[in-house]
Scaffold this active site. Structure first.
Site, PDB file in Angstrom:
ATOM      1  N   SER A  36       0.946  -1.290  -0.193  1.00  0.00           N
ATOM      2  CA  SER A  36       0.066   0.009  -0.493  1.00  0.00           C
ATOM      3  C   SER A  36       0.519   1.324   0.130  1.00  0.00           C
ATOM      4  CB  SER A  36      -1.173   0.106   1.217  1.00  0.00           C
ATOM      5  OG  SER A  36      -1.664   0.933   1.179  1.00  0.00           O
ATOM      6  N   LYS A  90     -14.851  -6.390  -5.404  1.00  0.00           N
ATOM      7  CA  LYS A  90     -15.652  -5.686  -5.826  1.00  0.00           C
ATOM      8  C   LYS A  90     -15.672  -5.020  -7.064  1.00  0.00           C
ATOM      9  CE  LYS A  90     -18.890  -3.505  -5.303  1.00  0.00           C
ATOM     10  NZ  LYS A  90     -18.922  -2.206  -3.783  1.00  0.00           N
TER      11      LYS A  90
HETATM   12  P1  NAP Z   1     -10.347   3.382  -0.129  1.00  0.00           P
HETATM   13  O1  NAP Z   1     -10.822   3.481   0.996  1.00  0.00           O
HETATM   14  O2  NAP Z   1     -10.065   4.160  -1.395  1.00  0.00           O
HETATM   15  O3  NAP Z   1      -9.154   1.725  -0.471  1.00  0.00           O
HETATM   16  C1  NAP Z   1      -8.608   1.619  -1.366  1.00  0.00           C
HETATM   17  C2  NAP Z   1      -7.425   1.866  -1.137  1.00  0.00           C
HETATM   18  O4  NAP Z   1      -6.331   1.231  -2.795  1.00  0.00           O
HETATM   19  C3  NAP Z   1      -6.570   3.102  -1.142  1.00  0.00           C
HETATM   20  O5  NAP Z   1      -6.192   2.665   0.632  1.00  0.00           O
HETATM   21  C4  NAP Z   1      -5.343   2.653  -1.383  1.00  0.00           C
HETATM   22  O6  NAP Z   1      -4.130   2.640  -0.662  1.00  0.00           O
HETATM   23  C5  NAP Z   1      -5.057   1.704  -2.556  1.00  0.00           C
HETATM   24  N1  NAP Z   1      -5.182   2.341  -4.289  1.00  0.00           N
HETATM   25  C6  NAP Z   1      -4.472   1.639  -5.161  1.00  0.00           C
HETATM   26  N2  NAP Z   1      -5.154   2.677  -6.331  1.00  0.00           N
HETATM   27  C7  NAP Z   1      -5.266   3.265  -5.835  1.00  0.00           C
HETATM   28  C8  NAP Z   1      -5.794   4.014  -7.061  1.00  0.00           C
HETATM   29  N3  NAP Z   1      -5.788   4.209  -8.388  1.00  0.00           N
HETATM   30  N4  NAP Z   1      -6.813   5.242  -6.188  1.00  0.00           N
HETATM   31  C9  NAP Z   1      -6.898   5.240  -4.802  1.00  0.00           C
HETATM   32  N5  NAP Z   1      -6.592   4.142  -4.321  1.00  0.00           N
HETATM   33  C10 NAP Z   1      -5.753   3.430  -4.611  1.00  0.00           C
HETATM   34  O7  NAP Z   1     -12.119   2.630  -1.228  1.00  0.00           O
HETATM   35  P2  NAP Z   1     -12.623   0.864  -0.403  1.00  0.00           P
HETATM   36  O8  NAP Z   1     -13.813   1.423   0.258  1.00  0.00           O
HETATM   37  O9  NAP Z   1     -11.469   0.221   0.206  1.00  0.00           O
HETATM   38  O10 NAP Z   1     -13.038   0.004  -2.003  1.00  0.00           O
HETATM   39  C11 NAP Z   1     -11.667  -0.339  -2.251  1.00  0.00           C
HETATM   40  C12 NAP Z   1     -12.380  -1.627  -3.124  1.00  0.00           C
HETATM   41  O11 NAP Z   1     -13.290  -2.711  -2.272  1.00  0.00           O
HETATM   42  C13 NAP Z   1     -13.434  -0.833  -4.628  1.00  0.00           C
HETATM   43  O12 NAP Z   1     -14.268  -1.658  -5.638  1.00  0.00           O
HETATM   44  C14 NAP Z   1     -14.949  -1.131  -3.803  1.00  0.00           C
HETATM   45  O13 NAP Z   1     -16.232  -1.087  -4.418  1.00  0.00           O
HETATM   46  C15 NAP Z   1     -14.233  -2.186  -2.415  1.00  0.00           C
HETATM   47  N6  NAP Z   1     -16.108  -2.261  -1.785  1.00  0.00           N
HETATM   48  C16 NAP Z   1     -15.745  -1.857  -0.527  1.00  0.00           C
HETATM   49  C17 NAP Z   1     -16.655  -1.762   0.112  1.00  0.00           C
HETATM   50  C18 NAP Z   1     -16.644  -0.447   1.575  1.00  0.00           C
HETATM   51  O14 NAP Z   1     -17.530  -0.268   2.447  1.00  0.00           O
HETATM   52  N7  NAP Z   1     -16.069   0.352   1.479  1.00  0.00           N
HETATM   53  C19 NAP Z   1     -17.685  -2.923   0.500  1.00  0.00           C
HETATM   54  C20 NAP Z   1     -17.298  -3.820  -0.005  1.00  0.00           C
HETATM   55  C21 NAP Z   1     -16.438  -3.165  -1.525  1.00  0.00           C
HETATM   56  P3  NAP Z   1      -2.576   3.246  -0.368  1.00  0.00           P
HETATM   57  O15 NAP Z   1      -2.789   4.878  -1.036  1.00  0.00           O
HETATM   58  O16 NAP Z   1      -2.246   3.087   0.590  1.00  0.00           O
HETATM   59  O17 NAP Z   1      -2.462   2.709  -1.467  1.00  0.00           O
END
Ligand code: NAP
Length: 308
Positions: A36, A90
């Site tokens: 990450s 997903k």
């Molecule tokens: P998030 O909080 O934005 O986290 C995604 C992580 O991926 C970021 O913290 C980042 O960590 C890393 N990353 C790597 N490439 C990236 C890019 N180009 N842009 C942004 N981040 C990037 O997102 P999330 O809510 O965890 O969601 C991630 C996936 O899980 C999505 O596909 C979402 O649909 C799915 N999901 C989310 C939830 C929910 O409740 N949030 C539930 C079920 C599924 P670094 O900056 O440290 O690399």
């Protein structure tokens, strides 16, 4: 059997909320490393990216990708090419072809690939599917309405091309109905409302049918404040089934049935362990196909700017 040594990529919201605690609680897994750019996990080696993880933590068996969909295909390919089993959050990709490419590669290499649909493991989904069996379905109505400012603060990727906008939660409802209904759903009409300053819809309405004429309507909206709605209502010749709270609760003719414990991600990791043991692919694209069809057939309406 020794535990699956798993590497996790993208320490963001879903990794912290679900993946890390579920991996820690499952004896079939050992968290071996994370990659990450900003996120960190104590007690395991941390790397800036997947390439560094693969180069250093060479004994990792599998990679779980918790990054946004836009970045996922290249990472998944990199992991599969390195001989690692892969679990995808997903939606499994930003396009359909990306996922087909991964399916082909995983099969060619004899590796496990899981395209996860966590909502299919919501506690009431299987009981609801069982209740529907043998009944004539008359109509389906999906209402998935939530407050984007509350659930997705600061997530720029979700508004960018490939981020799916309101379909990011909406695809969870589509993953449930494509699991429960017997036939493929054809999108007849779709309206996608896109803020003038964004690249993805804030609301969408889909009218669909199956080949037996079952009408299915879905309303997705990210502008809902106050009580949030994640409901699927299925009218049958023998009463009406309502799945509410995202599949957590089932009611028949308005009477709630027994509530069970939520174990969506525990079930996903149990499934992935089986796939790894059998070196199998489980990647159903039906929910993503409906989103793609809505994008292809939809009427695009520009709505007011979205201000965080
Ligand atoms: P998030 O909080 O934005 O986290 C995604 C992580 O991926 C970021 O913290 C980042 O960590 C890393 N990353 C790597 N490439 C990236 C890019 N180009 N842009 C942004 N981040 C990037 O997102 P999330 O809510 O965890 O969601 C991630 C996936 O899980 C999505 O596909 C979402 O649909 C799915 N999901 C989310 C939830 C929910 O409740 N949030 C539930 C079920 C599924 P670094 O900056 O440290 O690399």
């Amino acid at each position: 059997m020794s535990p699956i040594r798993i590497g996790l990529v993208g320490v963001g919201k879903i990794a912290r909320d679900q993946h890390l605690p579920v991996i820690a609680a499952n004896a079939d897994y050992e968290l071996a490393a994370v990659a990450s750019r900003h996120g960190r996990v104590e007690g395991v080696p941390n790397f800036a990216d997947l390439a560094a993880l693969l180069a250093n933590a060479t004994d990792v068996d599998a990679i779980s990708l918790c990054t946004p969909p836009q970045a996922r295909h290249a990472l998944a390919r990199q992991a599969l090419e390195a001989g690692k089993h892969v679990m995808l959050e997903k939606p499994p990709g930003a396009t359909l072809t990306e996922v087909y490419d991964l399916i082909d590669l995983a099969r060619e290499k004899g590796l496990a690939l899981l395209a996860t649909w966590h909502s299919r493991y919501a506690p009431a989904v299987e009981p609801a599917k069982a209740w529907l069996a043998g009944k004539k379905l008359l109509r389906v109505h999906i209402s998935w309405k939530e407050d984007v400012r509350y659930w997705h603060p600061g997530q720029e990727w979700i508004w960018a091309p490939g981020g799916l906008g309101v379909f990011d939660p909406g695809i969870n409802a589509l993953s449930i109905i494509t699991h429960m209904l017997p036939n493929a759903l054809i999108v007849d009409k779709a309206t996608l409302e896109v803020p003038a300053n964004r690249q993805a819809p804030i609301a969408a309405t889909l009218e669909m049918h199956d080949h037996q004429g079952l009408p299915v309507r879905a309303e997705f909206d990210w502008r809902q404040t106050g009580p949030q709605t994640w409901d699927i209502i299925i009218e049958t010749d023998q009463g009406t089934l309502t799945l509410s709270r995202g599949g957590a609760v089932m009611s028949i003719n308005g009477v709630p049935q027994i509530e069970q414990k939520e174990q969506e991600y525990a079930n996903l990791y149990a499934l992935f362990a089986r796939l790894v043991a059998e070196r199998r692919v489980d990647a159903d694209l039906a929910p993503l196909r409906i989103v793609a069809d809505a994008y292809m057939t939809g009427r695009w309406v520009r709505v007011e700017d979205f201000v965080e």
